[in-house]
Design a protein around this motif. Structure first.
Motif, PDB file in Angstrom:
ATOM      1  N   TRP A  93       0.846  -1.181   0.000  1.00 37.85           N
ATOM      2  CA  TRP A  93       0.000   0.000   0.000  1.00 37.85           C
ATOM      3  C   TRP A  93       0.888   1.240   0.000  1.00 37.85           C
ATOM      4  CZ3 TRP A  93      -4.778  -0.266   3.804  1.00 37.85           C
ATOM      5  CH2 TRP A  93      -5.634  -1.292   3.380  1.00 37.85           C
ATOM      6  N   ALA A  94       0.395   2.306  -0.643  1.00 35.91           N
ATOM      7  CA  ALA A  94       1.121   3.577  -0.668  1.00 35.91           C
ATOM      8  C   ALA A  94       0.128   4.732  -0.608  1.00 35.91           C
ATOM      9  CB  ALA A  94       1.987   3.693  -1.910  1.00 35.91           C
ATOM     10  N   PHE A  95       0.540   5.822   0.032  1.00 40.42           N
ATOM     11  CA  PHE A  95      -0.254   7.044   0.144  1.00 40.42           C
ATOM     12  C   PHE A  95       0.394   8.101  -0.735  1.00 40.42           C
ATOM     13  CE2 PHE A  95      -1.071  10.974   2.935  1.00 40.42           C
ATOM     14  CZ  PHE A  95      -2.301  11.230   2.345  1.00 40.42           C
ATOM     15  N   LEU A  96      -0.356   8.629  -1.697  1.00 45.96           N
ATOM     16  CA  LEU A  96       0.176   9.598  -2.655  1.00 45.96           C
ATOM     17  C   LEU A  96      -0.550  10.929  -2.515  1.00 45.96           C
ATOM     18  CD1 LEU A  96       0.593   6.637  -3.929  1.00 45.96           C
ATOM     19  CD2 LEU A  96       0.811   7.823  -6.101  1.00 45.96           C
ATOM     20  N   VAL A  97       0.225  12.014  -2.538  1.00 44.32           N
ATOM     21  CA  VAL A  97      -0.351  13.354  -2.503  1.00 44.32           C
ATOM     22  C   VAL A  97       0.186  14.120  -3.709  1.00 44.32           C
ATOM     23  CG1 VAL A  97      -0.769  15.428  -1.144  1.00 44.32           C
ATOM     24  CG2 VAL A  97      -0.250  13.261   0.026  1.00 44.32           C
ATOM     25  N   SER A  98      -0.721  14.611  -4.543  1.00 43.11           N
ATOM     26  CA  SER A  98      -0.331  15.343  -5.749  1.00 43.11           C
ATOM     27  C   SER A  98      -0.672  16.821  -5.603  1.00 43.11           C
ATOM     28  CB  SER A  98      -1.033  14.764  -6.971  1.00 43.11           C
ATOM     29  OG  SER A  98      -0.622  13.424  -7.194  1.00 43.11           O
ATOM     30  N   PHE A  99       0.206  17.658  -6.164  1.00 40.12           N
ATOM     31  CA  PHE A  99       0.061  19.105  -6.035  1.00 40.12           C
ATOM     32  C   PHE A  99       0.141  19.777  -7.401  1.00 40.12           C
ATOM     33  CE2 PHE A  99       1.901  17.642  -2.017  1.00 40.12           C
ATOM     34  CZ  PHE A  99       1.080  18.270  -1.093  1.00 40.12           C
ATOM     35  N   ASN A 100      -0.612  20.863  -7.527  1.00 43.36           N
ATOM     36  CA  ASN A 100      -0.523  21.745  -8.687  1.00 43.36           C
ATOM     37  C   ASN A 100      -0.076  23.109  -8.179  1.00 43.36           C
ATOM     38  OD1 ASN A 100      -0.747  22.804 -11.278  1.00 43.36           O
ATOM     39  ND2 ASN A 100      -2.981  22.973 -11.225  1.00 43.36           N
TER      40      ASN A 100
END
Length: 290
Positions: free
Chosen positions: A219-226
Protein backbone atom coordinates in the motif's frame (compact mmCIF):
# COMPACT_ATOMS: atom_id res chain seq x y z
CA UNK A 1 21.10 14.80 4.62
CA UNK A 2 17.42 15.67 4.94
CA UNK A 3 16.51 17.62 8.05
CA UNK A 4 12.89 17.56 9.27
CA UNK A 5 13.18 21.12 10.55
CA UNK A 6 14.88 22.75 7.56
CA UNK A 7 13.52 20.60 4.71
CA UNK A 8 15.10 19.50 1.46
CA UNK A 9 18.75 20.27 0.85
CA UNK A 10 20.30 22.01 -2.17
CA UNK A 11 21.55 18.59 -3.30
CA UNK A 12 17.98 17.25 -3.25
CA UNK A 13 16.75 20.26 -5.21
CA UNK A 14 19.46 19.65 -7.82
CA UNK A 15 18.56 15.96 -8.05
CA UNK A 16 14.90 16.84 -8.53
CA UNK A 17 15.75 19.32 -11.32
CA UNK A 18 18.13 16.98 -13.13
CA UNK A 19 16.64 13.56 -12.44
CA UNK A 20 12.97 14.38 -11.87
CA UNK A 21 12.80 12.91 -8.39
CA UNK A 22 14.38 12.74 -4.97
CA UNK A 23 13.92 10.20 -2.18
CA UNK A 24 13.53 11.13 1.48
CA UNK A 25 14.00 8.19 3.81
CA UNK A 26 11.85 8.15 6.96
CA UNK A 27 9.82 11.17 5.92
CA UNK A 28 7.21 9.78 8.28
CA UNK A 29 8.54 8.32 11.50
CA UNK A 30 7.40 5.00 12.93
CA UNK A 31 4.58 6.52 14.98
CA UNK A 32 3.26 8.62 12.08
CA UNK A 33 3.22 5.85 9.49
CA UNK A 34 1.79 3.44 12.09
CA UNK A 35 -1.12 5.78 12.77
CA UNK A 36 -1.69 6.33 9.05
CA UNK A 37 -1.73 2.59 8.37
CA UNK A 38 -4.12 1.84 11.23
CA UNK A 39 -6.44 4.70 10.26
CA UNK A 40 -6.80 3.46 6.67
CA UNK A 41 -7.08 -0.21 7.54
CA UNK A 42 -9.98 0.29 9.95
CA UNK A 43 -11.87 2.96 7.99
CA UNK A 44 -14.41 0.68 6.34
CA UNK A 45 -17.12 3.35 6.06
CA UNK A 46 -14.94 6.06 4.52
CA UNK A 47 -11.91 5.39 2.39
CA UNK A 48 -12.35 1.68 1.89
CA UNK A 49 -15.99 2.11 0.85
CA UNK A 50 -14.88 4.45 -1.94
CA UNK A 51 -12.28 2.26 -3.62
CA UNK A 52 -12.43 1.69 -7.36
CA UNK A 53 -10.46 -0.39 -9.84
CA UNK A 54 -8.75 0.26 -13.17
CA UNK A 55 -8.15 -2.51 -15.70
CA UNK A 56 -4.36 -2.68 -16.12
CA UNK A 57 -4.49 -4.23 -19.59
CA UNK A 58 -2.51 -7.17 -18.20
CA UNK A 59 -5.34 -9.26 -16.76
CA UNK A 60 -5.75 -7.61 -13.38
CA UNK A 61 -7.22 -4.46 -11.87
CA UNK A 62 -5.60 -1.84 -9.71
CA UNK A 63 -7.33 -0.84 -6.47
CA UNK A 64 -7.38 2.81 -5.46
CA UNK A 65 -9.27 5.33 -3.37
CA UNK A 66 -8.82 9.01 -4.33
CA UNK A 67 -10.10 12.26 -2.84
CA UNK A 68 -9.77 15.90 -3.87
CA UNK A 69 -9.59 17.85 -0.60
CA UNK A 70 -7.26 17.16 2.34
CA UNK A 71 -9.93 16.83 5.02
CA UNK A 72 -9.64 17.10 8.78
CA UNK A 73 -7.76 13.97 9.81
CA UNK A 74 -4.28 12.44 9.77
CA UNK A 75 -4.24 12.08 5.96
CA UNK A 76 -4.97 15.79 5.60
CA UNK A 77 -2.36 16.74 8.18
CA UNK A 78 0.29 14.71 6.34
CA UNK A 79 -0.72 16.13 2.96
CA UNK A 80 -0.57 19.74 4.19
CA UNK A 81 2.47 19.36 6.44
CA UNK A 82 5.60 21.37 5.78
CA UNK A 83 7.58 18.19 5.16
CA UNK A 84 5.18 17.15 2.38
CA UNK A 85 3.55 20.26 0.88
CA UNK A 86 6.34 22.62 1.92
CA UNK A 87 9.08 20.48 0.45
CA UNK A 88 7.19 19.89 -2.80
CA UNK A 89 6.65 23.63 -3.14
CA UNK A 90 10.38 24.16 -2.72
CA UNK A 91 11.31 21.41 -5.18
CA UNK A 92 8.94 22.62 -7.90
CA UNK A 93 10.21 26.16 -7.40
CA UNK A 94 7.21 27.77 -9.07
CA UNK A 95 5.64 29.54 -6.11
CA UNK A 96 2.51 28.62 -4.20
CA UNK A 97 1.08 25.12 -4.64
CA UNK A 98 -2.28 23.62 -3.79
CA UNK A 99 -3.61 20.14 -3.05
CA UNK A 100 -4.68 18.55 -6.35
CA UNK A 101 -5.64 15.20 -4.89
CA UNK A 102 -4.61 12.43 -2.48
CA UNK A 103 -5.01 8.71 -2.94
CA UNK A 104 -4.13 5.32 -1.53
CA UNK A 105 -3.01 2.68 -4.02
CA UNK A 106 -3.60 -0.84 -2.71
CA UNK A 107 -1.63 -3.65 -4.29
CA UNK A 108 -3.04 -6.66 -2.49
CA UNK A 109 -1.03 -9.90 -2.16
CA UNK A 110 -1.12 -12.18 -5.21
CA UNK A 111 -3.79 -10.11 -6.99
CA UNK A 112 -2.58 -6.49 -7.13
CA UNK A 113 -2.75 -4.92 -10.58
CA UNK A 114 -0.06 -3.00 -12.47
CA UNK A 115 0.23 0.67 -13.35
CA UNK A 116 1.63 0.85 -16.87
CA UNK A 117 4.35 3.23 -18.06
CA UNK A 118 2.98 6.75 -17.93
CA UNK A 119 3.55 10.34 -16.91
CA UNK A 120 1.07 11.90 -14.50
CA UNK A 121 0.99 14.87 -16.86
CA UNK A 122 -0.26 12.47 -19.52
CA UNK A 123 -3.52 12.60 -17.57
CA UNK A 124 -3.32 16.12 -16.16
CA UNK A 125 -2.61 17.81 -19.50
CA UNK A 126 -6.04 16.61 -20.62
CA UNK A 127 -7.55 18.04 -17.44
CA UNK A 128 -6.71 21.54 -18.62
CA UNK A 129 -3.45 22.02 -16.72
CA UNK A 130 -1.46 23.99 -19.28
CA UNK A 131 1.97 23.65 -17.69
CA UNK A 132 3.83 20.69 -16.15
CA UNK A 133 4.34 22.61 -12.89
CA UNK A 134 3.02 19.72 -10.83
CA UNK A 135 4.34 16.87 -8.73
CA UNK A 136 3.54 13.95 -6.45
CA UNK A 137 4.76 12.72 -3.08
CA UNK A 138 4.64 8.90 -2.97
CA UNK A 139 4.78 7.66 0.64
CA UNK A 140 5.21 3.97 1.45
CA UNK A 141 2.70 2.53 3.93
CA UNK A 142 4.21 -0.94 3.52
CA UNK A 143 7.66 -1.99 2.42
CA UNK A 144 7.86 -1.87 -1.39
CA UNK A 145 10.38 -3.98 -3.31
CA UNK A 146 10.77 -5.66 -6.69
CA UNK A 147 8.69 -8.61 -5.52
CA UNK A 148 5.50 -6.77 -4.55
CA UNK A 149 5.41 -4.07 -7.21
CA UNK A 150 7.61 -1.17 -6.16
CA UNK A 151 7.77 1.98 -8.24
CA UNK A 152 9.96 1.79 -11.36
CA UNK A 153 11.22 5.06 -12.84
CA UNK A 154 13.37 6.40 -15.66
CA UNK A 155 15.52 9.09 -13.99
CA UNK A 156 15.88 12.16 -16.16
CA UNK A 157 12.98 11.23 -18.44
CA UNK A 158 11.04 14.31 -17.32
CA UNK A 159 13.41 16.32 -19.52
CA UNK A 160 11.83 14.71 -22.61
CA UNK A 161 8.61 16.68 -22.03
CA UNK A 162 5.13 15.28 -22.33
CA UNK A 163 4.96 12.06 -24.32
CA UNK A 164 1.91 10.93 -26.27
CA UNK A 165 -0.30 8.51 -24.35
CA UNK A 166 -2.89 5.96 -25.46
CA UNK A 167 -5.83 4.32 -23.75
CA UNK A 168 -4.92 0.87 -22.35
CA UNK A 169 -7.54 -0.84 -20.19
CA UNK A 170 -8.75 1.89 -17.84
CA UNK A 171 -5.36 3.60 -17.83
CA UNK A 172 -3.38 6.02 -19.98
CA UNK A 173 -0.12 4.52 -21.18
CA UNK A 174 2.88 6.34 -22.65
CA UNK A 175 3.98 5.63 -26.22
CA UNK A 176 6.18 2.57 -25.74
CA UNK A 177 8.29 3.32 -28.80
CA UNK A 178 9.42 6.53 -27.10
CA UNK A 179 9.67 4.85 -23.68
CA UNK A 180 11.94 2.13 -25.08
CA UNK A 181 14.19 4.75 -26.68
CA UNK A 182 14.37 6.70 -23.41
CA UNK A 183 15.35 3.50 -21.58
CA UNK A 184 18.57 3.56 -23.63
CA UNK A 185 19.59 6.90 -22.12
CA UNK A 186 17.70 6.92 -18.79
CA UNK A 187 18.72 3.92 -16.71
CA UNK A 188 15.78 2.04 -15.21
CA UNK A 189 15.61 2.31 -11.41
CA UNK A 190 13.58 0.19 -9.00
CA UNK A 191 12.63 2.41 -6.06
CA UNK A 192 12.71 0.04 -3.10
CA UNK A 193 11.50 1.75 0.07
CA UNK A 194 10.47 1.00 3.63
CA UNK A 195 7.31 2.19 5.35
CA UNK A 196 7.56 5.94 5.93
CA UNK A 197 10.01 6.57 3.07
CA UNK A 198 8.89 8.94 0.30
CA UNK A 199 9.74 9.76 -3.29
CA UNK A 200 9.02 13.28 -4.54
CA UNK A 201 8.72 13.27 -8.33
CA UNK A 202 7.93 15.60 -11.23
CA UNK A 203 4.73 15.10 -13.23
CA UNK A 204 6.67 14.30 -16.43
CA UNK A 205 8.81 11.56 -14.86
CA UNK A 206 8.07 8.24 -16.57
CA UNK A 207 7.12 5.59 -14.04
CA UNK A 208 5.21 2.35 -13.61
CA UNK A 209 4.73 -0.45 -11.10
CA UNK A 210 4.29 -4.14 -11.78
CA UNK A 211 1.60 -6.49 -10.58
CA UNK A 212 1.93 -7.84 -7.05
CA UNK A 213 2.24 -11.62 -7.30
CA UNK A 214 3.98 -11.89 -3.93
CA UNK A 215 2.35 -12.80 -0.59
CA UNK A 216 3.15 -9.31 0.73
CA UNK A 217 0.77 -6.36 0.58
CA UNK A 218 1.99 -3.08 -0.95
CA UNK A 219 0.00 0.00 0.00
CA UNK A 220 1.12 3.58 -0.67
CA UNK A 221 -0.25 7.04 0.14
CA UNK A 222 0.18 9.60 -2.65
CA UNK A 223 -0.35 13.35 -2.50
CA UNK A 224 -0.33 15.34 -5.75
CA UNK A 225 0.06 19.11 -6.03
CA UNK A 226 -0.52 21.75 -8.69
CA UNK A 227 0.89 25.26 -8.67
CA UNK A 228 -1.46 28.17 -8.05
CA UNK A 229 -0.39 29.83 -11.31
CA UNK A 230 -1.31 26.70 -13.28
CA UNK A 231 -5.02 26.77 -12.47
CA UNK A 232 -6.78 24.36 -14.88
CA UNK A 233 -8.51 26.18 -17.72
CA UNK A 234 -11.72 24.22 -17.29
CA UNK A 235 -13.47 22.40 -14.49
CA UNK A 236 -12.96 18.65 -14.29
CA UNK A 237 -12.92 15.86 -11.69
CA UNK A 238 -10.08 17.43 -9.63
CA UNK A 239 -10.07 20.86 -7.98
CA UNK A 240 -9.46 24.27 -9.43
CA UNK A 241 -7.06 26.35 -7.36
CA UNK A 242 -7.96 26.77 -3.70
CA UNK A 243 -5.85 28.04 -0.83
CA UNK A 244 -4.09 25.09 0.81
CA UNK A 245 -2.79 26.12 4.20
CA UNK A 246 0.32 24.32 5.36
CA UNK A 247 0.43 22.95 8.91
CA UNK A 248 3.36 22.23 11.24
CA UNK A 249 4.78 18.73 11.07
CA UNK A 250 3.90 18.30 14.74
CA UNK A 251 0.18 18.44 13.89
CA UNK A 252 0.37 14.98 12.32
CA UNK A 253 0.69 13.30 15.71
CA UNK A 254 -2.19 15.31 17.16
CA UNK A 255 -4.65 13.25 15.13
CA UNK A 256 -5.84 9.83 16.17
CA UNK A 257 -6.57 6.87 13.92
CA UNK A 258 -10.15 7.77 13.03
CA UNK A 259 -10.53 9.23 9.55
CA UNK A 260 -13.07 11.91 8.72
CA UNK A 261 -14.59 11.45 5.23
CA UNK A 262 -16.55 14.71 5.41
CA UNK A 263 -15.58 17.18 2.71
CA UNK A 264 -12.93 15.00 1.05
CA UNK A 265 -14.72 14.81 -2.30
CA UNK A 266 -14.11 11.19 -3.25
CA UNK A 267 -13.42 10.39 -6.91
CA UNK A 268 -15.82 7.88 -8.46
CA UNK A 269 -13.29 6.24 -10.74
CA UNK A 270 -12.69 5.90 -14.51
CA UNK A 271 -16.34 6.51 -15.41
CA UNK A 272 -15.94 10.20 -14.49
CA UNK A 273 -12.31 10.62 -15.53
CA UNK A 274 -12.24 13.66 -17.83
CA UNK A 275 -8.75 12.88 -19.14
CA UNK A 276 -9.74 9.43 -20.41
CA UNK A 277 -12.98 10.79 -21.89
CA UNK A 278 -11.10 13.56 -23.71
CA UNK A 279 -8.56 11.11 -25.06
CA UNK A 280 -11.39 8.93 -26.39
CA UNK A 281 -12.86 12.01 -28.09
CA UNK A 282 -9.50 12.77 -29.70
CA UNK A 283 -9.21 9.19 -30.98
CA UNK A 284 -12.67 9.33 -32.57
CA UNK A 285 -11.89 12.69 -34.17
CA UNK A 286 -8.56 11.42 -35.48
CA UNK A 287 -10.15 8.29 -36.95
CA UNK A 288 -12.90 10.33 -38.64
CA UNK A 289 -10.29 12.54 -40.30
CA UNK A 290 -8.16 9.65 -41.49
Amino acid sequence: MFNQEYGVTPEMEKEFRNQGYTIIRKLLDEEEVGKLKTAIEKDEEGLLKNTYGRDDGEGRRTKTVLWNYPGDDITGAIACSHKVAGNMEKLLGRGEIYHYHSKVIMKEPLTGGAHIWHQDYGYWYLNGCLLPDMGTVWIAIDKADVNNGCLKILPGSHMAGRIEHSHIGDQMGADMTRVNELMKVCQLKHVEVNAGDAIFFHCNLLHRSDQNSSPNRRWAFLVSFNTAGNNPVYEHHHPQYFKTNKVPNEDIKKFGTKLNPRGKGFFEGPKVDVSIAKFAEQQIKSQSQA
